[in-house]
Motif scaffolding. Structure first.
Motif, mmCIF file in Angstrom:
data_model
loop_
_atom_site.group_PDB
_atom_site.id
_atom_site.type_symbol
_atom_site.label_atom_id
_atom_site.label_comp_id
_atom_site.label_asym_id
_atom_site.label_seq_id
_atom_site.Cartn_x
_atom_site.Cartn_y
_atom_site.Cartn_z
ATOM 1 N N ILE A 8 1.963 25.877 -18.059
ATOM 2 C CA ILE A 8 0.612 25.781 -17.503
ATOM 3 C C ILE A 8 0.003 24.422 -17.808
ATOM 4 O O ILE A 8 -0.587 23.770 -16.931
ATOM 5 C CB ILE A 8 -0.284 26.914 -18.058
ATOM 6 N N PHE A 11 1.645 21.798 -15.764
ATOM 7 C CA PHE A 11 1.287 21.990 -14.360
ATOM 8 C C PHE A 11 -0.129 21.470 -14.093
ATOM 9 O O PHE A 11 -0.380 20.806 -13.074
ATOM 10 C CB PHE A 11 1.379 23.478 -14.002
ATOM 11 N N LEU A 12 -1.033 21.743 -15.005
ATOM 12 C CA LEU A 12 -2.429 21.343 -14.778
ATOM 13 C C LEU A 12 -2.642 19.848 -15.002
ATOM 14 O O LEU A 12 -3.427 19.222 -14.288
ATOM 15 C CB LEU A 12 -3.357 22.150 -15.686
ATOM 16 N N GLY A 61 6.188 23.301 -5.300
ATOM 17 C CA GLY A 61 6.764 24.574 -5.723
ATOM 18 C C GLY A 61 5.842 25.277 -6.683
ATOM 19 O O GLY A 61 4.687 24.855 -6.888
ATOM 20 N N PRO A 62 6.311 26.345 -7.287
ATOM 21 C CA PRO A 62 5.491 27.058 -8.267
ATOM 22 C C PRO A 62 5.243 26.188 -9.494
ATOM 23 O O PRO A 62 5.901 25.164 -9.681
ATOM 24 C CB PRO A 62 6.333 28.297 -8.599
ATOM 25 N N PRO A 63 4.313 26.574 -10.349
ATOM 26 C CA PRO A 63 3.956 25.742 -11.504
ATOM 27 C C PRO A 63 5.154 25.316 -12.349
ATOM 28 O O PRO A 63 5.172 24.198 -12.872
ATOM 29 C CB PRO A 63 3.004 26.655 -12.294
ATOM 30 N N ILE A 66 6.702 22.000 -11.190
ATOM 31 C CA ILE A 66 5.909 20.828 -11.612
ATOM 32 C C ILE A 66 6.154 20.557 -13.099
ATOM 33 O O ILE A 66 6.396 19.420 -13.517
ATOM 34 C CB ILE A 66 4.396 21.098 -11.380
ATOM 35 N N ALA B 318 1.387 28.117 -6.855
ATOM 36 C CA ALA B 318 0.798 26.943 -7.509
ATOM 37 C C ALA B 318 -0.716 26.925 -7.338
ATOM 38 O O ALA B 318 -1.455 26.716 -8.303
ATOM 39 C CB ALA B 318 1.412 25.661 -6.945
ATOM 40 N N ILE B 319 -1.193 27.170 -6.127
ATOM 41 C CA ILE B 319 -2.651 27.074 -5.946
ATOM 42 C C ILE B 319 -3.361 28.253 -6.611
ATOM 43 O O ILE B 319 -4.448 28.090 -7.191
ATOM 44 C CB ILE B 319 -3.046 26.931 -4.460
ATOM 45 N N THR B 321 -2.381 29.733 -9.314
ATOM 46 C CA THR B 321 -2.392 29.441 -10.753
ATOM 47 C C THR B 321 -3.386 28.338 -11.068
ATOM 48 O O THR B 321 -4.125 28.417 -12.055
ATOM 49 C CB THR B 321 -0.982 29.018 -11.217
ATOM 50 N N GLY B 322 -3.404 27.313 -10.230
ATOM 51 C CA GLY B 322 -4.345 26.217 -10.455
ATOM 52 C C GLY B 322 -5.791 26.694 -10.410
ATOM 53 O O GLY B 322 -6.615 26.303 -11.249
#
Lengths: 122, 398
Positions: A8, A11-12, A61-63, A66, B318-319, B321-322
């Motif tokens: 996380i 990703f952030l 793609g999903p977190p 990244i 992704a979005i 989760t973001g």
């Protein structure tokens, strides 16, 4: 940080995300995508001096994709490309605590790095 | 709490915060010396009286009689009881030599889909109706399917992902004309839309408390008395609820469910009108983001709280989760919370003809109490920011 938080957090706030303006500065790049095009990773690697590199990524793609791309770029900059090239998908999964269903993400980013590394010699 | 850490809850189709009237009722029950509602002594009868009140409250919301309410653990169990109960009853009394036959739809909630798939494994013949790009079934196709002998039609009132409202009045009339019982999954429509089984020929209605501000863990199935619908019990081990569903009743949950139903229904017109305005504002704002497409139906056939969009060029997980971790963090889902647990893209949107990537990149935002215009505007800004961030991370095409 816990392992899942590592995904996380990266990703952030990925530290190695490429800027759009980077594209003209990088000549050794590689793109890999999953068969279903659900995710892809584009790695940019540039030698700074002997055994020292800069690495950046673009990824979709999903977190975890990244996060994995960011983690791999960090390894390249810290240990060099020769050491990082020995990383296995399981190492990526262990570092980021990826679920079994996310194991392919390690393969994705490692394949991208392998191609980028081979491009370095050209 | 600073604005930066504020959570904005837009997942009211998944569950809702408990209403004050329901919470007060639940706490009062827990504090009272209530016994087992099946017991003849004073504390038991006090509990039974609370349940009687709740049954009357819930029955009143749907135009039923109190003794037509069967309490369950939730809408999923209610739907299981309806589908398995009708199938078992029909099989038990079968003299036709044909398999039990049930008509349903491909976009049903997994409570229905998975139960029907399990019944298919047991020999039940399930006919799956397709949907158009808005998620509507073709009533001519339903009528054609009803031309063959059938034991039950099972459809949801409001789709849990898009908010599409099935035309229950016309569906019920078709079923009545063919003398086939109709089961409606009202988990998303209870107290949001008018339901009146006294004027609409519906045999069975699944309901859930936690979708309307009641406590989780309690639901109900309306079971029509006349004309009677055959239903074999699925949980046995006691004579509770006239043998239709065994088990000691949870008085506090049932009482709170009744209070929530009465309270929410009394506010229905006001709240739904408000959600309609807010939903249109939300969609208008989101539609200004490049690459956003609408998945929820037009207002004429859509339930007010639902906004469902797909965003091109960003990965759905992704979005979501973001947005869940950003500032402010926004609680929403990609589809059914039950589907999210499986990590799958939306089968509802795929059935509506959306591409797999669009179905996977969907956002379901469902309005509820405490959301105002300013909140909606903040959500739009936040979605735009996160979309831009993820597109930048993806870079330009290689």
């Amino acid at each position: 940080m816990s392992s899942r938080n590592a995904v996380i957090d990266r990703f952030l706030t990925p530290a190695h995300a490429a800027a759009d303006s980077d594209i003209d500065q990088w000549h050794n790049e590689s793109v890999q995508q999953t068969p279903g095009a659900d995710a892809w990773c584009r790695l940019l690697v540039q030698p700074v001096c002997a055994h020292s590199y800069r690495a950046r990524f673009w990824a979709y793609g999903p977190p975890a994709v990244i996060a994995a791309a960011d983690w791999l770029c960090e390894q390249v900059e810290r240990d060099g490309i020769e050491v990082t090239a020995r990383i296995k998908p399981g190492d990526v999964a262990a570092a980021l605590d990826l679920a079994a269903s996310e194991r392919h993400i390690g393969i994705l980013v490692i394949d991208a790095l392998a191609t980028a590394a081979s491009n370095l010699g050209r | 709490m600073s604005a930066d850490t504020t959570a904005i809850y837009l997942d009211h189709a998944a569950t809702t915060p408990m209403r004050a009237d329901a919470r007060d009722c639940l706490q009062a029950c827990l504090a009272a010396p209530l016994g087992n509602p099946s017991s003849p002594h004073g504390p038991g009868q006090a509990a039974a009286a609370r349940i009687t009140t709740a049954a009357a409250q819930l029955a009143d919301v749907v135009g039923a009689q109190a003794d037509e309410i069967v309490w369950t653990s939730g809408a999923t169990e209610a739907t299981n009881l309806a589908l398995r109960g009708v199938a078992a009853f029909a099989e038990r009394g079968a003299s036709t030599g044909r398999p039990v036959r049930i008509i349903s739809c491909v976009t049903e909630h997994s409570a229905t889909r998975d139960t029907l798939k399990a019944l298919e494994q047991q020999g039940v013949d399930v006919f799956w109706l397709a949907v158009d790009t808005q998620g509507r079934i073709d009533l001519d196709a339903l009528e054609a399917a009803l031309a063959q002998p059938c034991d039950l039609v099972s459809l949801m009132h409001v789709n849990n992902e898009t908010g599409l409202v099935h035309d229950v009045a016309r569906i019920a009339a078709l079923c009545q004309a063919h003398d086939v019982a109709l089961h409606i999954d009202a988990a998303q429509s209870l107290t949001r839309l008018a339901i009146d089984v006294s004027t609409t020929p519906i045999a069975l209605v699944s309901m859930s408390a936690h979708k309307i501000g009641g406590p989780p863990g309690i639901g109900a199935l309306y079971v029509r008395r006349r004309p009677r619908v055959g239903l074999a019990p699925q949980i046995i081990g006691g004579g509770q609820q006239q043998g239709r569903r065994a088990g000691t009743l949870p008085t506090h949950q049932i009482a709170a469910f009744g209070a929530a139903a009465a309270g929410a229904d009394a506010e229905r017109e006001t709240t739904q009108a408000s959600y309609r305005r807010l939903g249109e504002r939300l969609w208008h704002g989101l539609s200004c983001i490049d690459g956003v497409t609408r998945n929820h139906p037009p207002a004429a056939i859509g339930a007010a709280p639902f906004v469902n969009v797909s965003i091109a060029g960003v990965h759905g997980e992704a979005i979501r989760t973001g947005l869940a971790h950003g500032q402010p963090n926004i609680a929403l889902s990609g589809g059914s919370a039950c589907s999210a647990a499986r990590g799958a893209s939306s089968y509802v949107l795929r059935a509506m003809g959306r591409r797999v990537d669009a179905a996977a990149a969907s956002l379901r935002l469902t309005l509820g109490p405490g959301i105002d215009e300013a909140t909606v505007d903040r959500v739009v800004v936040r979605v735009a920011e996160e979309t831009a961030r993820l597109r930048a991370l993806a870079g330009r095409p290689a």
